[in-house]
Each structure stands twice: as structure tokens, then as C-alpha cells.
Scaffold this motif. Structure first.
Motif, PDB file in Angstrom:
ATOM      1  N   ILE A 248      75.441  85.508   5.294  1.00  0.00           N
ATOM      2  CA  ILE A 248      74.854  85.312   3.929  1.00  0.00           C
ATOM      3  C   ILE A 248      73.390  85.397   4.082  1.00  0.00           C
ATOM      4  CG2 ILE A 248      74.809  83.953   1.908  1.00  0.00           C
ATOM      5  CD1 ILE A 248      77.692  83.228   2.792  1.00  0.00           C
ATOM      6  N   ARG A 249      72.489  86.159   3.538  1.00  0.00           N
ATOM      7  CA  ARG A 249      71.022  86.260   3.416  1.00  0.00           C
ATOM      8  C   ARG A 249      70.585  85.367   2.116  1.00  0.00           C
ATOM      9  NH1 ARG A 249      69.298  90.394   1.730  1.00  0.00           N
ATOM     10  NH2 ARG A 249      71.132  91.454   1.364  1.00  0.00           N
ATOM     11  N   ARG A 250      71.384  85.389   0.940  1.00  0.00           N
ATOM     12  CA  ARG A 250      70.690  85.116  -0.383  1.00  0.00           C
ATOM     13  C   ARG A 250      71.997  84.420  -1.116  1.00  0.00           C
ATOM     14  NH1 ARG A 250      66.063  85.369  -2.747  1.00  0.00           N
ATOM     15  NH2 ARG A 250      66.649  86.480  -4.755  1.00  0.00           N
ATOM     16  N   ARG A 251      71.864  83.546  -1.745  1.00  0.00           N
ATOM     17  CA  ARG A 251      72.834  82.697  -2.338  1.00  0.00           C
ATOM     18  C   ARG A 251      72.192  82.883  -4.022  1.00  0.00           C
ATOM     19  NH1 ARG A 251      73.353  77.537  -1.249  1.00  0.00           N
ATOM     20  NH2 ARG A 251      75.834  77.731  -1.888  1.00  0.00           N
ATOM     21  N   LEU A 252      72.861  83.419  -5.090  1.00  0.00           N
ATOM     22  CA  LEU A 252      72.237  83.465  -6.119  1.00  0.00           C
ATOM     23  C   LEU A 252      73.065  82.820  -7.248  1.00  0.00           C
ATOM     24  CD1 LEU A 252      71.387  87.341  -6.021  1.00  0.00           C
ATOM     25  CD2 LEU A 252      69.917  85.548  -5.342  1.00  0.00           C
ATOM     26  N   ILE A 305      77.375  85.303  -4.513  1.00  0.00           N
ATOM     27  CA  ILE A 305      77.089  85.071  -6.023  1.00  0.00           C
ATOM     28  C   ILE A 305      77.719  84.049  -6.820  1.00  0.00           C
ATOM     29  CG2 ILE A 305      76.753  86.314  -8.048  1.00  0.00           C
ATOM     30  CD1 ILE A 305      76.632  88.839  -6.006  1.00  0.00           C
ATOM     31  N   HIS A 306      77.247  83.287  -7.317  1.00  0.00           N
ATOM     32  CA  HIS A 306      77.800  82.170  -8.030  1.00  0.00           C
ATOM     33  C   HIS A 306      77.894  82.469  -9.678  1.00  0.00           C
ATOM     34  CE1 HIS A 306      78.396  79.238  -4.741  1.00  0.00           C
ATOM     35  NE2 HIS A 306      77.568  80.034  -4.319  1.00  0.00           N
ATOM     36  N   VAL A 307      78.798  82.307 -10.256  1.00  0.00           N
ATOM     37  CA  VAL A 307      79.004  82.796 -11.832  1.00  0.00           C
ATOM     38  C   VAL A 307      79.342  81.572 -12.395  1.00  0.00           C
ATOM     39  CG1 VAL A 307      80.185  84.030 -13.593  1.00  0.00           C
ATOM     40  CG2 VAL A 307      79.408  85.278 -11.444  1.00  0.00           C
ATOM     41  N   ASP A 361      69.322  80.331  -3.812  1.00  0.00           N
ATOM     42  CA  ASP A 361      67.868  80.805  -3.646  1.00  0.00           C
ATOM     43  C   ASP A 361      67.024  81.203  -4.877  1.00  0.00           C
ATOM     44  OD1 ASP A 361      67.455  81.093  -0.660  1.00  0.00           O
ATOM     45  OD2 ASP A 361      69.281  82.255  -0.993  1.00  0.00           O
ATOM     46  N   ALA A 362      68.091  81.611  -6.102  1.00  0.00           N
ATOM     47  CA  ALA A 362      67.721  81.933  -7.438  1.00  0.00           C
ATOM     48  C   ALA A 362      68.690  81.520  -8.310  1.00  0.00           C
ATOM     49  CB  ALA A 362      67.129  83.176  -7.281  1.00  0.00           C
ATOM     50  N   ILE A 363      68.223  81.098  -9.792  1.00  0.00           N
ATOM     51  CA  ILE A 363      69.146  80.934 -10.685  1.00  0.00           C
ATOM     52  C   ILE A 363      68.545  81.936 -11.859  1.00  0.00           C
ATOM     53  CG2 ILE A 363      70.175  79.318 -12.216  1.00  0.00           C
ATOM     54  CD1 ILE A 363      69.384  77.061 -10.376  1.00  0.00           C
ATOM     55  N   VAL A 364      69.823  82.483 -12.561  1.00  0.00           N
ATOM     56  CA  VAL A 364      69.379  83.236 -13.700  1.00  0.00           C
ATOM     57  C   VAL A 364      70.391  82.721 -14.792  1.00  0.00           C
ATOM     58  CG1 VAL A 364      69.035  85.586 -14.923  1.00  0.00           C
ATOM     59  CG2 VAL A 364      68.473  85.165 -12.521  1.00  0.00           C
ATOM     60  N   ASP A 365      69.510  82.267 -16.008  1.00  0.00           N
ATOM     61  CA  ASP A 365      70.661  82.101 -16.981  1.00  0.00           C
ATOM     62  C   ASP A 365      70.522  83.014 -18.097  1.00  0.00           C
ATOM     63  OD1 ASP A 365      69.440  81.006 -19.635  1.00  0.00           O
ATOM     64  OD2 ASP A 365      68.501  79.839 -17.816  1.00  0.00           O
ATOM     65  N   LEU A 366      71.575  83.675 -18.633  1.00  0.00           N
ATOM     66  CA  LEU A 366      71.449  84.383 -19.840  1.00  0.00           C
ATOM     67  C   LEU A 366      72.011  83.452 -21.098  1.00  0.00           C
ATOM     68  CD1 LEU A 366      71.877  86.490 -17.422  1.00  0.00           C
ATOM     69  CD2 LEU A 366      72.456  88.084 -19.161  1.00  0.00           C
ATOM     70  N   ALA A 367      71.521  83.633 -22.296  1.00  0.00           N
ATOM     71  CA  ALA A 367      72.088  82.815 -23.325  1.00  0.00           C
ATOM     72  C   ALA A 367      71.479  83.506 -24.765  1.00  0.00           C
ATOM     73  CB  ALA A 367      71.284  81.461 -23.375  1.00  0.00           C
ATOM     74  N   THR A 368      72.203  83.407 -25.573  1.00  0.00           N
ATOM     75  CA  THR A 368      72.262  83.761 -27.224  1.00  0.00           C
ATOM     76  C   THR A 368      71.458  82.708 -27.527  1.00  0.00           C
ATOM     77  OG1 THR A 368      74.548  83.556 -27.548  1.00  0.00           O
ATOM     78  CG2 THR A 368      73.671  85.712 -27.522  1.00  0.00           C
ATOM     79  N   ASP A 448      66.158  72.449 -10.815  1.00  0.00           N
ATOM     80  CA  ASP A 448      65.134  71.840  -9.704  1.00  0.00           C
ATOM     81  C   ASP A 448      63.953  72.624  -9.511  1.00  0.00           C
ATOM     82  OD1 ASP A 448      64.177  71.453  -7.386  1.00  0.00           O
ATOM     83  OD2 ASP A 448      66.323  71.021  -6.194  1.00  0.00           O
ATOM     84  N   ALA A 449      62.879  72.195  -9.658  1.00  0.00           N
ATOM     85  CA  ALA A 449      61.591  73.032  -9.729  1.00  0.00           C
ATOM     86  C   ALA A 449      61.212  73.650  -8.647  1.00  0.00           C
ATOM     87  CB  ALA A 449      60.607  72.086 -10.120  1.00  0.00           C
ATOM     88  N   ALA A 450      62.104  73.550  -7.429  1.00  0.00           N
ATOM     89  CA  ALA A 450      61.836  74.097  -6.207  1.00  0.00           C
ATOM     90  C   ALA A 450      62.522  75.436  -6.086  1.00  0.00           C
ATOM     91  CB  ALA A 450      62.317  73.233  -4.930  1.00  0.00           C
ATOM     92  N   ILE A 451      63.631  75.752  -7.110  1.00  0.00           N
ATOM     93  CA  ILE A 451      64.461  76.644  -7.194  1.00  0.00           C
ATOM     94  C   ILE A 451      64.035  77.764  -7.945  1.00  0.00           C
ATOM     95  CG2 ILE A 451      66.810  77.444  -7.544  1.00  0.00           C
ATOM     96  CD1 ILE A 451      67.648  74.651  -6.831  1.00  0.00           C
ATOM     97  N   PRO A 452      63.711  79.054  -7.743  1.00  0.00           N
ATOM     98  CA  PRO A 452      63.264  80.114  -8.659  1.00  0.00           C
ATOM     99  C   PRO A 452      64.263  80.251  -9.598  1.00  0.00           C
ATOM    100  CG  PRO A 452      63.134  80.933  -6.582  1.00  0.00           C
ATOM    101  CD  PRO A 452      63.515  79.475  -6.349  1.00  0.00           C
ATOM    102  N   TRP A 453      63.767  80.155 -10.852  1.00  0.00           N
ATOM    103  CA  TRP A 453      64.656  80.356 -12.036  1.00  0.00           C
ATOM    104  C   TRP A 453      64.088  81.115 -13.257  1.00  0.00           C
ATOM    105  CZ3 TRP A 453      62.697  77.963 -16.929  1.00  0.00           C
ATOM    106  CH2 TRP A 453      63.540  78.024 -17.768  1.00  0.00           C
ATOM    107  N   ALA A 454      64.846  81.874 -13.680  1.00  0.00           N
ATOM    108  CA  ALA A 454      64.635  82.731 -15.017  1.00  0.00           C
ATOM    109  C   ALA A 454      65.708  82.469 -16.016  1.00  0.00           C
ATOM    110  CB  ALA A 454      64.675  84.018 -14.566  1.00  0.00           C
TER     111      ALA A 454
END
Ligand code: BES
Ligand code: MN
Ligand code: ZN
Length: 490
Positions: A248-252, A305-307, A361-368, A448-454
Motif C-alpha cells: 500500500i502506497r497511499r491510504r485515503l 480506500i476508506h469510505v 494520507d488524505a481525507i475528502v468529505d462530500l456534503a450537501t 487532525d491539522a497534519a492530515i491533508p483534508w478537503a
């Protein structure tokens, strides 16, 4: 719907329909070889119809006794403006025009110069399949539809067959998202979403953890549970994992807001607030489950990938949270709920804390998340917030590839002032101006401010009242294509 790539000439193909896209400046030259192959005065026929090649223009010609016997022509406008979105749209218009015309083998010929072959295949497959998708689950008598059984993508080499399959998987994810979002709130609820996650886990051998109310309480998820306490259906916190084979290279992490209905709670939504559409408030959850459906099949190498979705409904009842209540989220921060209608951020708060603990390695959230984002960007564009320029650029790139629109918005730190509470660490609702920005700033408090997040606010594009582009009226499945693209590029 089956797709075949072919560089063969029309005469060698078993097609009874031919669909062409033509530019306004060069349509005569583009048409000439086809007129020669068919032995028909096509230029004259089109001139008679005053064809100009403008975007959206469509002409249908019957050629009785010939093969193909149906000719569809769509205007594409000027070649300078012909990008991936326009290519999807051209394919979509021609596919829709072929429906109900008795055509079973459709040859689709659009100008593909300047497109990478894989991008062209993606645009054509997505444009055709997603535009023809129709949801008739809730009709007692579905309307019969007559669609081509195969679409031949002319000008694409047969080696692109794998790319076609890849895009079929992406479309299946978009369709799952559309079906979840369009389903009414008496059909899709937290328990049915759990069942959907279980089906995905079973079909694709994914790992699934489901937290019930008690599990969430033990983890201190007081913000999520504050929303859920008025619900008539028990909450479910869903966590699916798609693991690749090998290293595993990246965990998203992908998080989706999962409100299966948003009444507003005691800050009840009033007339004009689209309360009857608030079944789409699980559009983020729909998008991440749809992306999971696609990614489980694509299994991008080296990417785990974690959903995640905290699912519930925001209701009014004797048990529902009171406006003014103070609750504690799972990171220990206290929140004064000055408005029960800002519920999505409460559920996301605990989901973001949970996601941060996975150290991805990164978190992306999607929300209405906010009506304010719809006011700012309209219903075609999602807002994008991220403190991380690299992640923001990756997502913008992925969206461009996917033919979805994102616009980066500011995380204006000074606006945090608007979330100050006299009693708790923060309020859940700031002032009306800049409402989508304070929404994003609230979420940031739980990452967590150390984790890239969008954060993507998809309140506008989750739904299309009349249908637009490759989206039929209703749920669009927005976000799936961008997420899949981003995970595959990671
Ligand atoms: N689900 C809504 C956001 C929404 C509103 C999406 C309209 C699509 C169309 C969200 O939970 C909400 O109610 N947000 C409030 C926030 C406010 C109370 C700060 C809003 O936008 O009015
Ligand atoms: Mn709300
Ligand atoms: Zn909501």
C-alpha cells in the motif's frame, strides 16, 4: 448497453444508425466523406434544414432501404470550445436522439482530435450511458423504452476495450449514487444504507464495520448522536474498506454526509426551503458509496480506500435535540447547537475525528452542507475548501478529467469569529453571510491539522430540477466521477 471501439469503415459494421457530431465552422468538410460513403446528398439535405452546427442543434434523417437507415446529426459549436464536457454532451444528445427510433446498432462518430484516447473513451461511454439512464423504480407501469443494444465508438482502436470496461464501472457507481439519492426518505434510511453497504461488502469482498447507537456513544460521538436522537430510525455509522492486493502506497478516506432526510429539526425548514427535496441530503453518502462501487471493481493498485458515512435523519420529535443544547464531540470539543438545521456538520464532525484516527494520507468529505453554497455557485458547481494547495489542485484536476465542476473557496480564518459561543467551545452556526465558509471552518475544527483534508459542498449539483448535460432530471450522482478519478490518480 454494450460499447465497441472500432476504426473500421461504416460499410464493415452492422450498424443501422449513424450519429455524427459536426462543428459550426467545418460541418460541410466533416460531412463530405460520410455523404460519399452513403452515396447521399447529405450536404444539400442539411442545408435545406438550415443546419448551422450550433451547440444543441439536432437533425434526424431517415434513409429508407440504406444501411444505416437512420442518420442523426448534432451541432457541436466551435472547435475551440470543444472540451471533455462538450464531448460528453455531444455523445449524450446523440444517444438520447437515437432512443425510440428503432435503431439497435448505433455508430457514434464525434471529432476526437486533440483528446487522449482514454479521455475520449471515457467521455463517450459516460455521455451515452449516463444520459440514457432512467429510474423507473417508483412507477407502477414503467414506460417501455427502445434503446440501441450496442454503441460503436468510431475512431477508437479496439485496444481501448479495457478503458470501456473501466468507464462502465464508473457509470455503475454514478447510477448507484443516483438511485440512492433519488429514492424517497421512506425508502432510503440509515438501515437501508447499511444494507447497501453490506451488499457492496459481500459482492466485492470489502471489509465493513457498522457502528450502532451504543457503539457511537462509547466512542463519544455526541455531535452525531445529537442529530440522531430525534430520528425514528436508529443511526448507523458505516465504514467500508477497499484494500488492494500487494503493498500500500497511499491510504485515503472518503466521507459522505448521510442525512436521509433533513426537516431542519426544531429549526424546522419553512416554505421555499425545499423541505420536500431533503431526501437528497444523503448525496455525499450516495457519492462515496457509488465511488466505492466503482473503486471496488477498479481496485487502483497501491491505494487503500476508506469510505465513511454517519447516517441518520434530522427530525422533530419529543426526543429531538433542543436548539441551544450543548453537546460534546468525540474529540472532546463542546458545541452549542444554536441551529438544529446545521445538522450535517455535527454528523461530519464525529466522522472527521474517526477518519483522522485512521492516520490516512488524505481525507475528502462530500456534503450537501449549505444553501449558501448554492447561492454562491449555483447548481452546476461544487465548492471546494482545503488548507492544502496540493490536494486542492489534485481534486480540481480530477474533476476536470471527470467533467465535473469544482471551484475553490477560501477558509477565511477570521470568519471563525462567527462561530464563537459564550458557553461552549463553538456554535454550530455562524452568521448568514459567508455561510458556506463558516460551515467549512466548523468542519476543520475536527480534522487532525497534519492530515491533508478537503471539503466539497455539493448542495447545488447533487440535484438537477430539469436535467442538464448528461444528467437526467433529479439526482445527478455528482462527485462519484471526481472521487474515482482522484483515487485512481493517487
Ligand atoms: N441540507 C441543508 C443544506 C441545503 C439547503 C442543501 C438547501 C441544499 C439546498 C443543511 O443541512 C442546512 O440546512 N443548512 C443550513 C445551514 C444554516 C442553518 C447555517 C442552510 O443552508 O440554510
Ligand atoms: Mn439542515
Ligand atoms: Zn442537511
Amino acid at each position: 448497453m454494450e460499447f465497441r471501439c472500432s476504426t473500421a469503415s461504416l460499410a464493415e459494421l452492422p450498424c443501422d444508425g449513424l450519429a455524427l457530431g459536426l462543428f459550426s465552422s467545418t460541418w460541410q468538410e466533416q460531412l463530405r466523406p460520410w455523404a460519399e460513403q452513403l452515396g447521399q446528398p447529405l450536404l444539400e439535405l442539411l442545408e435545406k434544414r438550415q443546419f448551422k452546427g450550433k451547440p444543441g442543434e439536432l437533425v434526424s434523417l431517415q434513409l429508407p432501404g440504406l444501411q444505416p437507415s437512420l442518420l442523426l446529426l448534432a451541432g457541436l459549436g466551435e472547435p475551440e470550445n470543444f472540451d471533455g464536457v462538450a464531448l460528453r454532451l455531444g455523445a449524450a444528445q446523440l444517444a438520447k436522439a437515437s432512443s425510440g427510433q428503432g435503431c439497435s446498432q448505433l455508430a457514434l462518430a464525434l471529432p476526437l482530435e486533440g483528446f487522449a484516447p482514454a479521455s475520449a473513451a471515457a467521455a463517450l461511454v459516460q455521455g451515452v450511458r449516463l444520459a440514457l439512464f432512467q429510474d423507473q423504480r417508483f412507477r407502477s407501469e414503467p414506460e417501455p423504452r427502445q434503446l440501441p443494444s450496442s454503441t460503436w465508438l468510431l475512431g477508437l482502436s479496439e485496444e481501448l476495450g479495457a478503458e470501456v470496461l473501466r468507464n462502465q464501472a464508473i457509470c455503475a457507481g454514478v447510477e448507484l449514487a443516483r438511485e440512492l439519492v433519488a429514492a424517497p426518505p421512506n425508502v432510503v434510511n440509515s438501515l437501508s444504507l447499511e444494507a447497501t453497504a453490506r451488499t457492496l461488502a459481500k459482492d466485492y469482498q470489502l471489509e465493513l464495520s457498522v457502528l450502532d447507537e451504543e457503539d457511537c456513544r462509547q466512542r463519544g460521538m455526541g455531535a452525531f448522536l445529537a442529530v440522531a436522537q430525534g430520528a425514528s430510525v436508529p443511526p448507523r455509522f458505516l465504514h467500508l474498506v477497499i484494500r488492494p492486493e500487494g503493498p500500500i502506497r497511499r491510504r485515503l478516506v472518503l466521507i459522505g454526509k448521510g442525512l436521509t432526510f433533513d426537516s431542519g429539526g426544531y429549526n424546522l425548514k419553512v416554505g421555499g426551503s425545499q423541505i420536500e427535496l431533503m431526501k437528497f441530503d444523503m448525496g455525499g453518502c450516495g457519492a462515496v458509496l457509488g465511488a466505492a462501487r466503482s473503486l471496488a471493481e477498479l481496485k487502483p493498485a497501491g491505494v487503500e480506500i476508506h469510505v465513511i458515512s454517519a447516517t441518520t435523519e434530522n427530525m422533530v420529535s419529543a426526543e429531538a435535540i433542543h436548539p441551544g443544547s450543548i453537546v460534546t464531540a468525540s474529540n472532546g470539543k463542546t458545541i452549542e447547537i444554536n441551529n438544529t438545521d446545521a445538522e450535517g456538520r455535527l454528523t461530519l464532525a464525529d466522522a472527521l475525528v474517526y477518519a483522522s484516527a485512521l492516520k490516512p494520507d488524505a481525507i475528502v468529505d462530500l456534503a450537501t452542507l449549505t444553501g449558501a453554497c448554492v447561492v454562491a455557485l449555483g447548481d452546476e458547481i461544487a465548492g471546494l475548501w482545503s488548507p492544502n494547495d496540493a490536494l486542492a489542485d489534485q481534486l480540481k484536476d480530477a474533476a476536470r478529467q471527470a467533467g465535473e465542476s469544482l471551484w475553490r473557496m477560501p477558509l477565511q480564518a477570521s470568519y471563525k469569529e462567527g462561530l464563537k459561543s459564550h458557553f461552549a467551545d463553538m456554535k454550530n452556526t455562524g452568521p448568514r453571510p459567508g455561510g458556506s465558509i463558516t460551515g467549512a471552518l466548523f468542519l476543520q475544527e475536527f480534522v487532525d491539522a497534519a492530515i491533508p483534508w478537503a471539503h466539497l459542498d455539493i448542495a447545488g449539483p447533487v440535484w438537477s430540477e430539469k436535467g442538464r448535460g448528461i444528467d437526467p432530471a433529479g439526482a445527478t450522482g455528482f462527485g462519484v466521477r471526481t472521487l474515482v478519478e482522484w483515487c485512481c490518480q493517487a
